[in-house]
Enzyme design. Structure first.
Site, PDB file in Angstrom:
ATOM      1  N   TYR A 127      27.629  43.179  46.817  1.00  0.00           N
ATOM      2  CA  TYR A 127      27.279  44.309  45.972  1.00  0.00           C
ATOM      3  C   TYR A 127      26.771  45.438  46.851  1.00  0.00           C
ATOM      4  O   TYR A 127      27.453  45.840  47.787  1.00  0.00           O
ATOM      5  CB  TYR A 127      26.295  43.870  44.876  1.00  0.00           C
ATOM      6  CG  TYR A 127      26.193  44.878  43.763  1.00  0.00           C
ATOM      7  CD1 TYR A 127      27.342  45.362  43.129  1.00  0.00           C
ATOM      8  CD2 TYR A 127      24.966  45.356  43.345  1.00  0.00           C
ATOM      9  CE1 TYR A 127      27.260  46.300  42.112  1.00  0.00           C
ATOM     10  CE2 TYR A 127      24.873  46.295  42.326  1.00  0.00           C
ATOM     11  CZ  TYR A 127      26.021  46.775  41.720  1.00  0.00           C
ATOM     12  OH  TYR A 127      25.937  47.700  40.723  1.00  0.00           O
ATOM     13  N   GLY A 138      64.011  38.395  15.730  1.00  0.00           N
ATOM     14  CA  GLY A 138      62.748  38.895  16.247  1.00  0.00           C
ATOM     15  C   GLY A 138      62.823  39.114  17.741  1.00  0.00           C
ATOM     16  O   GLY A 138      63.913  39.302  18.313  1.00  0.00           O
ATOM     17  N   LYS A 159      47.280  30.754  27.754  1.00  0.00           N
ATOM     18  CA  LYS A 159      48.242  31.374  28.677  1.00  0.00           C
ATOM     19  C   LYS A 159      47.616  31.527  30.054  1.00  0.00           C
ATOM     20  O   LYS A 159      48.262  31.325  31.089  1.00  0.00           O
ATOM     21  CB  LYS A 159      48.652  32.739  28.123  1.00  0.00           C
ATOM     22  CG  LYS A 159      49.977  33.241  28.648  1.00  0.00           C
ATOM     23  CD  LYS A 159      51.141  32.621  27.887  1.00  0.00           C
ATOM     24  CE  LYS A 159      52.437  33.284  28.259  1.00  0.00           C
ATOM     25  NZ  LYS A 159      53.534  32.875  27.388  1.00  0.00           N
ATOM     26  N   GLU A 212      51.851  39.487  24.722  1.00  0.00           N
ATOM     27  CA  GLU A 212      51.962  38.183  24.066  1.00  0.00           C
ATOM     28  C   GLU A 212      51.729  38.317  22.561  1.00  0.00           C
ATOM     29  O   GLU A 212      50.835  39.055  22.116  1.00  0.00           O
ATOM     30  CB  GLU A 212      50.916  37.233  24.664  1.00  0.00           C
ATOM     31  CG  GLU A 212      51.116  35.783  24.294  1.00  0.00           C
ATOM     32  CD  GLU A 212      52.245  35.134  25.068  1.00  0.00           C
ATOM     33  OE1 GLU A 212      52.705  34.064  24.642  1.00  0.00           O
ATOM     34  OE2 GLU A 212      52.673  35.698  26.087  1.00  0.00           O
TER      35      GLU A 212
END
Length: 422
Positions: A43, A200, A98, A140
């Site tokens: 950081y 589709g 996924k 998706e």
């Protein structure tokens, strides 16, 4: 018994998703954080120099951040699995799933993102604004026809791969399996008559890909809930009009007569034994509705003993499973930093999958599936998802196509085999 089995797996799935911690994915650290020096580098003040470098040269984000191996899996929740428009939040388990597949099969990190967008343009605007975070976008579970509009708009606006898996992923696996099945049946893609039930995302994408690979548009009939999509029908959207046929056939029964190939991406038990009986000799039947196919294999096998059949299920031979494609396609695209996943890359994936099926199956794959023997034939037209050679075969083929079509932005990866050997 079927209802009891469903209840058992549903309860097991709830426990799997809830315990020991909710969900299926998490963020892991890739750098040490055991000392004050480590934290200073992770950081402040350590981040300052990478920030300055990226501000001067945005491509340095691929050197100093996780961008190059990070894919967004994004949905609006309008077509979640076979459950329909559940809304974006209810789609989150699928998007996390996924992510599991991307990581397990191809080592790709994923942020799943569920977008509450009332219109396709709002969805596109949201994704465009967050795209700098990622090396690729996997769309998706977005309903047709909006999925076509959304993908095209994002492809035009972004310089990273945008891939709607429900379209292209499914089409790629269908094409690979179909080429092998037709070869076994002694037929050619250029000659066969094809019926596609379902207009589709998957159905229309499959037609487009098969035509680009040599199928004749005049030999393909596509059907939706109203029957055959023909040029005389009114009020067709542009995507359905693109697959409309000049034909007098109107019903599925009429379309199936004499057909060499049936591809179902529609709903359960829509094909009757009588329809199947009217198909041409040595037909190929891909009944991909899940969990219940358009015609069950046990029913189909009583009618035809000369067919090759595939389904979307793992408990029958020849499962058409998208996991055979998308992790490895993205792996190849990311490894050469492709700006898109174009048609040539998709066709390269088709042939890599097709060719892998002709190689001897390793012992570890046989063990994973409890098999003694497996070779190319009517019950093996696609590789098994747990075949580790998928990662060796598909990414280099996809990357090579990216290089050859000028969309790769990185040199050939050192860990790949020589490009001229692929």
């Amino acid at each position: 018994m079927s209802k009891d089995a469903d209840a058992n797996i549903n309860q097991a799935a709830l426990e799997y998703h809830e315990k020991p911690v909710p969900g299926k994915i998490s963020v892991e650290l890739t750098k040490p954080t055991v000392s004050q020096q480590d934290l200073a580098l992770a950081y402040t003040p350590g981040v300052a120099e990478p920030v300055r470098r990226i501000a001067k040269n945005p491509d340095d984000a691929y050197r100093y951040t996780a961008k190059g191996n990070l894919v967004a899996v994004i949905t609006d929740g309008t077509a979640v699995l076979g459950l329909g428009n559940t809304g974006p939040l209810a789609g989150k388990p699928v998007m996390e799933g996924k992510g599991v597949l991307f990581k397990h099969f191809a080592g790709i990190d994923v942020f799943d993102i569920e977008v509450d967008a009332s219109t396709p343009s709002a969805f596109v605007d949201t994704v465009e604004r967050i795209a700098p975070t990622f090396g690729g976008i996997n769309l998706e579970d977005i309903a047709a026809p909006h999925c076509f509009e959304i993908e095209q708009a994002l492809m035009e606006r972004l310089d990273i791969p945008v891939f709607h898996d429900d379209q292209h992923g499914t089409a790629i696996i269908i094409a690979a399996g179909l080429l092998n099945a037709l070869e076994i049946q002694g037929k050619r893609l250029e000659d066969v008559r094809i019926v596609v039930l379902g207009a589709g995302a998957a159905g229309i994408a499959a037609v487009r890909l098969l035509c680009n690979m040599g199928a004749h548009r005049n030999n393909i009939l596509v059907l939706d809930r109203q029957g055959v999509i023909h040029t005389g029908r009114e009020n067709l959207n542009p995507f359905k009009f693109s697959v409309a046929a000049d034909t007098q056939r109107r019903t599925l029964a009429e379309a199936m007569r004499g057909a060499d190939v049936f591809i179902g991406v529609s709903g359960p038990e829509l094909v009757s034994p009588e329809m199947l009986a009217t198909m041409a000799d040595r037909p190929v039947v891909f009944a991909l509705s899940n969990p219940v196919p358009e015609i069950r294999p046990e029913v189909a096998n009583k009618v035809r003993d000369d067919m090759i059949m595939a389904t979307g299920r793992s408990d029958y031979p020849n499962q058409v499973n998208n996991v055979l494609g998308f992790p490895f396609i993205f792996r190849g695209a990311l490894d050469v930093r492709a700006c898109c996943i174009n048609e040539a890359m998709q066709i390269a994936a088709v042939h890599a999958l097709k060719n892998l099926t002709h190689l001897p199956v390793p012992a570890e794959v046989l063990r994973a599936y409890g098999l003694d023997h497996l070779e190319s034939g009517p019950d093996y037209i696609l590789p098994k998802p747990l075949d580790g050679r998928l990662r060796e075969a598909i990414p280099p083929a996809v990357a090579k196509a990216a290089v050859e079509t000028g969309v790769a932005q990185m040199p050939w990866p050192e860990h790949y085999p020589p490009m001229d050997s692929i």
